[in-house]
Design an enzyme around this catalytic site. Structure first.
Site, PDB file in Angstrom:
ATOM      1  N   ASN A   1      68.598  61.108  68.272  1.00 15.98           N
ATOM      2  CA  ASN A   1      69.245  60.938  69.568  1.00 15.98           C
ATOM      3  C   ASN A   1      70.692  60.475  69.467  1.00 15.98           C
ATOM      4  O   ASN A   1      71.458  60.645  70.399  1.00 15.98           O
ATOM      5  CB  ASN A   1      68.465  59.940  70.428  1.00 15.98           C
TER       6      ASN A   1
ATOM      7  N   CYS B   1      73.682  47.189  72.966  1.00 19.62           N
ATOM      8  CA  CYS B   1      74.473  45.974  73.088  1.00 19.62           C
ATOM      9  C   CYS B   1      73.486  44.823  73.200  1.00 19.62           C
ATOM     10  O   CYS B   1      72.622  44.838  74.061  1.00 19.62           O
ATOM     11  CB  CYS B   1      75.295  46.079  74.367  1.00 19.62           C
TER      12      CYS B   1
HETATM   13  N1  PLP Z   1      62.679  59.024  71.716  1.00 24.36           N
HETATM   14  C1  PLP Z   1      63.947  59.480  71.701  1.00 24.36           C
HETATM   15  C2  PLP Z   1      64.451  60.193  70.497  1.00 24.36           C
HETATM   16  C3  PLP Z   1      64.780  59.253  72.798  1.00 24.36           C
HETATM   17  O1  PLP Z   1      66.047  59.682  72.767  1.00 24.36           O
HETATM   18  C4  PLP Z   1      64.255  58.569  73.921  1.00 24.36           C
HETATM   19  C5  PLP Z   1      65.114  58.254  75.084  1.00 24.36           C
HETATM   20  O2  PLP Z   1      66.238  57.833  74.947  1.00 24.36           O
HETATM   21  C6  PLP Z   1      62.916  58.157  73.896  1.00 24.36           C
HETATM   22  C7  PLP Z   1      62.161  58.396  72.779  1.00 24.36           C
HETATM   23  C8  PLP Z   1      62.300  57.441  75.056  1.00 24.36           C
HETATM   24  O3  PLP Z   1      61.934  58.344  76.083  1.00 24.36           O
HETATM   25  P1  PLP Z   1      61.747  57.804  77.582  1.00 24.36           P
HETATM   26  O4  PLP Z   1      63.105  57.464  78.091  1.00 24.36           O
HETATM   27  O5  PLP Z   1      61.115  58.942  78.315  1.00 24.36           O
HETATM   28  O6  PLP Z   1      60.845  56.634  77.513  1.00 24.36           O
END
Ligand code: PLP
Length: 393
Positions: A154, A325
């Site tokens: 992400n 943060c």
């Molecule tokens: N896993 C990854 C790689 C993510 O980017 C995110 C959200 O930022 C999540 C899990 C969490 O998902 P949710 O926001 O639906 O709880």
């Protein structure tokens, strides 16, 4: 506002919104046996069928959750507990060094239950090496409860070699959990490569607060909460019928549009990277250039990422720093640190991310604001540096 933070959340797609609102206007608990309840149940099961068909998995392998975080927790904690109940020697959890907190934090918390969490290192691009995973599995032979490696990161967008990892885990008969929250709709997902796969609605034009865990029928999973036999006993609670209907529509669109969407994102990425190279020549692109085409992570030497993010925000450009943060104190990105970046470099990064509403004009607006913001962030950094402090990168 120029929104370049689609990896955080992306706008609802109109068709999804329509489906969501139509379902929200209908009353009926899918667990009720009267006609209204049966109609809601029908909508849930049709949505499950549609989701399974779009992903190429049987409908009964889809468990709806309240988002990606819950799906990851169910896979990691529920997977660990179930595997350990079958075999008490299975105490080791192998997770990559670049997992989202939705995986990393529940894994770390399992230490309270006797788990030994072992981190799988990544290279400078953020990728795990399947050979290293094989070595770790051999080193802990008979003791590994599960392996967790995400599909697309992400923060930097790097993709993991899921097919190879799948083979390695299968050789050792160890379940593989894959967080594919950022990958769906961008990368061709072969969900049957993993034992469990976490997905989320709001990253693909669905509403927030709905997601799913896809699991092989044979996957050992224990529910995290108690309170009813919903979702085959794996996830109790009244089903979010409108969210589920919307999620099914969003998954369908994500799968149908994937190739064209990925190509469009790739063009925006190329435009942004080339433009940054011109307006801030010493900027450094982090991660694998062949990774997620909608995620661009860039280090701006001499800047604090948080300061730069706020300066861009003031100029009407929404981007993000990958790192969290902590009580107002900017933390260096753990992902970039795991990739070998020093503290200053890890704090100097910004994430730009594109989605289905992004346009070349968004990139141009960002490129126009960037040089001034970088200059001011550098000045602020120089002023706040302790006397005699040199640049650390
Ligand atoms: N896993 C990854 C790689 C993510 O980017 C995110 C959200 O930022 C999540 C899990 C969490 O998902 P949710 O926001 O639906 O709880």
């Amino acid at each position: 506002m120029t929104y370049l933070d689609h990896a955080a959340t992306t706008p609802l797609r109109p068709q999804v919104r329509e489906r969501w609102l139509a379902a929200a206007d209908r009353v009926g608990n899918p667990s009720s046996v009267h006609a209204a309840g049966r109609a809601a149940r029908r909508l849930v099961e049709e949505s499950r069928e549609q989701t399974g068909a779009a992903l190429g998995v049987p409908a009964d392998t889809v468990v709806f959750t309240a988002g990606g975080t819950e799906a990851d927790n169910l896979a990691v904690v529920g997977g660990f507990r179930a595997r350990r109940a079958q075999d008490p020697d299975r105490r080791v959890v192998l997770i990559s060094a670049v997992e989202h907190k939705a995986v990393a934090e529940p894994a770390a918390a399992l230490a309270d239950e006797g788990a030994v969490v072992v981190t799988i290192p990544v290279d400078r691009s953020g990728q795990v090496d399947p050979t290293r995973v094989k070595e770790l599995l051999a080193e802990h032979a008979g003791a590994v409860a599960l392996v967790a490696v995400m599909w697309a990161n992400n923060e930097v967008g790097t993709l993991q070699p899921v097919a190879e990892l799948s083979g390695v885990c299968a050789d050792f008969d160890v379940p593989l959990h894959v967080d594919a929250v950022q990958a769906l709709g961008v990368v061709p997902l072969q969900t049957d490569l993993a034992t469990t796969v976490a997905l989320s609605g709001h990253k693909i034009g669905g509403p927030p607060g709905i997601g799913m865990l896809v699991h092989h029928r044979g996957a050992a999973l224990a529910p995290l909460a108690r309170g009813g036999g919903h979702e085959s006993g794996l996830r109790p609670g009244t089903l979010n019928t409108p969210g589920i209907a919307a999620l099914a529509a969003a998954v369908q669109l994500a799968v149908d549009d994937r190739a064209a969407h990925a190509a469009a994102l790739g063009e925006l990425r190329a435009h942004l990277v080339a433009g940054i190279g011109q307006v801030v020549p010493d900027a450094v692109v982090n991660g694998d250039p062949a990774g997620h085409p909608g995620i661009v992570n860039v280090g701006f030497p001499g800047c604090e990422g948080d300061a730069l993010m706020l300066l861009l925000d003031a100029a009407g450009i929404a981007v993000s720093t990958g790192s969290a943060c902590n009580v107002g104190i900017p933390q260096p990105s753990a992902v970039l640190r795991a990739m070998g970046a020093d503290v200053a470099a890890a704090r100097s990064a910004l994430r730009f991310s594109f989605g289905w509403t992004s346009t070349p004009a968004d990139v141009d607006a960002c490129l126009a604001a960037l040089p001034g913001a970088v200059q001011r962030a550098r000045r602020a950094g120089a002023l706040s540096a302790p006397p005699g402090a040199g640049r650390t990168r």
